[in-house]
Design an enzyme around this catalytic site. Structure first.
Site, short mmCIF file in Angstrom:
data_model
loop_
_atom_site.label_atom_id
_atom_site.label_comp_id
_atom_site.label_asym_id
_atom_site.label_seq_id
_atom_site.Cartn_x
_atom_site.Cartn_y
_atom_site.Cartn_z
N ASN A 89 -10.89 -9.29 1.20
CA ASN A 89 -9.89 -9.92 2.08
C ASN A 89 -8.64 -9.05 2.16
OD1 ASN A 89 -9.50 -10.50 -0.64
ND2 ASN A 89 -8.77 -12.58 -0.33
N GLY B 16 -6.59 -5.36 2.33
CA GLY B 16 -6.87 -4.10 3.03
C GLY B 16 -5.60 -3.36 3.35
N HIS B 17 -5.63 -2.07 3.12
CA HIS B 17 -4.56 -1.27 3.67
C HIS B 17 -5.10 0.10 4.04
CE1 HIS B 17 -4.03 0.24 -0.49
NE2 HIS B 17 -3.66 1.33 0.12
N THR B 18 -4.37 0.74 4.93
CA THR B 18 -4.85 2.01 5.47
C THR B 18 -4.08 3.15 4.86
OG1 THR B 18 -5.31 0.83 7.49
CG2 THR B 18 -5.25 3.21 7.67
N GLY C 228 0.81 -1.21 0.00
CA GLY C 228 0.00 0.00 0.00
C GLY C 228 0.84 1.26 0.00
N GLN D 265 -3.07 -9.51 -1.71
CA GLN D 265 -2.46 -10.72 -1.16
C GLN D 265 -1.05 -10.89 -1.75
OE1 GLN D 265 -5.95 -11.36 -2.50
NE2 GLN D 265 -6.44 -10.38 -0.59
N GLY E 74 10.31 3.35 7.44
CA GLY E 74 9.30 3.85 8.37
C GLY E 74 7.98 3.99 7.65
N ARG F 149 -6.35 -9.66 13.28
CA ARG F 149 -5.67 -10.82 13.86
C ARG F 149 -4.17 -10.55 14.03
NH1 ARG F 149 -7.23 -15.59 9.80
NH2 ARG F 149 -7.05 -13.88 8.31
P1 IMP Z 1 -9.28 -15.86 2.17
O1 IMP Z 1 -8.59 -15.07 1.12
O2 IMP Z 1 -10.17 -15.04 3.05
O3 IMP Z 1 -9.96 -17.08 1.61
O4 IMP Z 1 -8.14 -16.45 3.15
C1 IMP Z 1 -7.19 -17.42 2.73
C2 IMP Z 1 -5.83 -17.16 3.34
O5 IMP Z 1 -5.28 -15.97 2.80
C3 IMP Z 1 -5.85 -16.96 4.85
O6 IMP Z 1 -4.65 -17.47 5.40
C4 IMP Z 1 -5.88 -15.45 5.00
O7 IMP Z 1 -5.34 -15.03 6.24
C5 IMP Z 1 -4.96 -15.06 3.85
N1 IMP Z 1 -5.22 -13.71 3.34
C6 IMP Z 1 -6.22 -13.30 2.55
N2 IMP Z 1 -6.11 -11.99 2.27
C7 IMP Z 1 -4.99 -11.57 2.87
C8 IMP Z 1 -4.31 -10.30 2.91
O8 IMP Z 1 -4.72 -9.30 2.30
N3 IMP Z 1 -3.18 -10.28 3.65
C9 IMP Z 1 -2.68 -11.36 4.29
N4 IMP Z 1 -3.27 -12.56 4.26
C10 IMP Z 1 -4.41 -12.66 3.56
#
Ligand code: IMP
Length: 435
Positions: free
Chosen positions: A42, A44-46, A21, A224, A416, A303
């Site tokens: 799934n 995300g960044h701020t 990001g 991801q 940083g 998490r």
């Molecule tokens: P899903 O994408 O929600 O199905 O999750 C599958 C795996 O990918 C899990 O281990 C999630 O923690 C990981 N994951 C999915 N999206 C992210 C992300 O943006 N960052 C880090 N891990 C991710």
């Protein structure tokens, strides 16, 4: 390289959360178009605007730069409710995306029963540790040819019939264990939610092709990362899309020729959320220190992330998979003050052999022991350093070894969280863009 004609991909080289990001934010102002091509909320960044932080999950970065046109490609899966909230959030802070956002008519929609199925599975004994956002089931429905695409929203009369195909299957699977909303409610909600988005739906492939042919610059924003890629990651502990280079082409419809450069992004150490192999994980005070100093808690789910030393084996695999031209190395400052820092440079298998290949099967990963090379740490802080010559000699040595191990030169170093904290080393392919 000039921004006018260069198309650049920014891709994660570990298990996500590498800090892509920051680089996308830094670079997107130099590009006319920013596109997402896989994943959903799934990710995300701020981003911080005037001291206020906005979490972006599905809207491409570049939203904060009025000159940037934003494209959601066909490989993305969208949660419309979340998407609308993001747009509203941006609008209330003065960033109206009207006229500069296009959503592919082929992108898929995440539906309530996809989310219910994801969460139901995660409630069982074998967990992937997903984000629980319905990502896997949405991609499953796509592959099963039962998905709903954004273009379907333009034909509300046929929606219920199309949704029913997948809905009934999920209902049978979940039995009475989950209170799914009735099909009519899901359809009505979808029709309602889609209204403000209808004018934004169109042929993103055609748009991007014309932009490319017209000499406009395109930034491809990966979500991801390579080790979460469904083909090239640590299967089955992966997400359900191709987060490495191949996904860029299937998820936009552009050919490989349309891409000029690949920037791979990795932290100076390693993190992972969710289950699955992580040979470099440190389950001790050192891992805890990386987590606390690096504030390693998920943007999307909050998490705590698993932390460990830099794993050169997975990162080299990722550099090769993506053809990375250069490395963005993030969060070096988090490693300040350790007496020694480690780097995983090989894997010892169950028979005692040492190699640098990634196992294909989950059970082979279980046997892996990391081969850790230790380096002298540095006491002088690296936080905020903007020139290579100011780095402590030990940090320079560590970075040189890291680049050697992954066979890729450094293109950017982040020291940083702030935009100003970091630098582009001399000779980096990013020099024309970021100097
Ligand atoms: P899903 O994408 O929600 O199905 O999750 C599958 C795996 O990918 C899990 O281990 C999630 O923690 C990981 N994951 C999915 N999206 C992210 C992300 O943006 N960052 C880090 N891990 C991710």
């Amino acid at each position: 390289m000039t921004a006018g004609s260069t198309n650049l991909a920014i891709l994660g080289l570990q298990w996500g959360d590498e800090g892509k990001g920051k680089l996308v934010d830094l670079l997107s102002a130099r590009f006319q178009n920013v596109t997402r091509f896989q994943g959903g909320n799934n990710a995300g960044h701020t981003v911080v605007v005037n001291g206020q932080s906005i979490a972006l999950h599905q809207v491409p970065s570049g939203a904060l730069h009025p000159g940037c046109f934003l494209v959601v490609g066909s490989g993305v899966v969208l949660n419309l409710e979340v998407f609308l909230k993001e747009l509203e959030n941006l609008r209330s802070r003065g960033f109206d995306l009207g006229g500069r956002l296009l959503i592919s008519d082929r992108a898929h929609v995440i539906l309530p029963h996809h989310i219910a199925l994801d969460q139901w599975r995660e409630g069982g004994s074998v967990k992937i540790g997903t984000t629980g956002r319905g990502i896997g089931p949405a991609y499953e429905m796509k592959a099963a040819r039962k998905g709903i695409r954004m273009g379907d929203l333009l034909h509300p009369k046929t929606l219920a019939e199309r949704i029913q195909l997948g809905y009934e299957e999920v209902k049978i699977l979940l039995g009475g264990s989950s209170a799914l909303p009735p099909l009519e409610t899901i359809t009505a909600d979808l029709v309602r939610l889609s209204q403000p988005l209808l004018p934004l739906i169109g042929n993103a492939q055609e748009y991007l092709w014309k932009a490319w042919q017209g000499g406009e610059s395109i930034l491809f924003e990966g979500a991801q990362a390579t080790l979460l890629d469904i083909d090239h990651g640590t299967y089955p502990y992966v997400t359900s899309s191709n987060c490495s280079i191949g996904g860029l082409f299937t998820g936009t419809g552009l050919p490989p020729k349309a891409l000029d450069h690949v920037l791979g992004v990795a932290k100076a150490y390693t993190t992972r959320v969710g289950s699955g192999p992580m040979p470099s994980e440190l389950l001790d005070a050192t891992g805890e220190r990386l987590r606390q100093v690096g504030r390693e808690f998920g943007t999307t789910t909050g998490r705590p992330r698993r932390c460990g030393w830099f794993d050169a084996v997975i990162t080299r695999h990722a550099c090769r998979t993506n053809g990375a031209d250069g490395l963005g190395i993030m969060k070096l400052d988090v490693m300040d003050g350790f007496a020694e820092v480690g780097m995983v440079v090989g894997y010892r298998d169950g028979a005692g052999g040492v190699g640098t290949q990634l196992p294909a099967c989950a059970s082979d990963w279980d046997e892996i022991q990391p081969v850790v090379k230790l380096f002298k740490g540095w006491t002088a802080p690296t936080r905020g350093i903007t020139d290579a010559k100011d780095l402590p000699a030990e940090a320079r040595h560590y970075l040189a070894a890291l680049c050697d191990e992954v066979e890729t030169p450094m293109a950017y170093l982040s020291t940083g969280p702030d935009r100003a904290e970091g630098y582009v080393p001399a000779g980096s392919f990013l020099e024309p863009l970021l100097k």
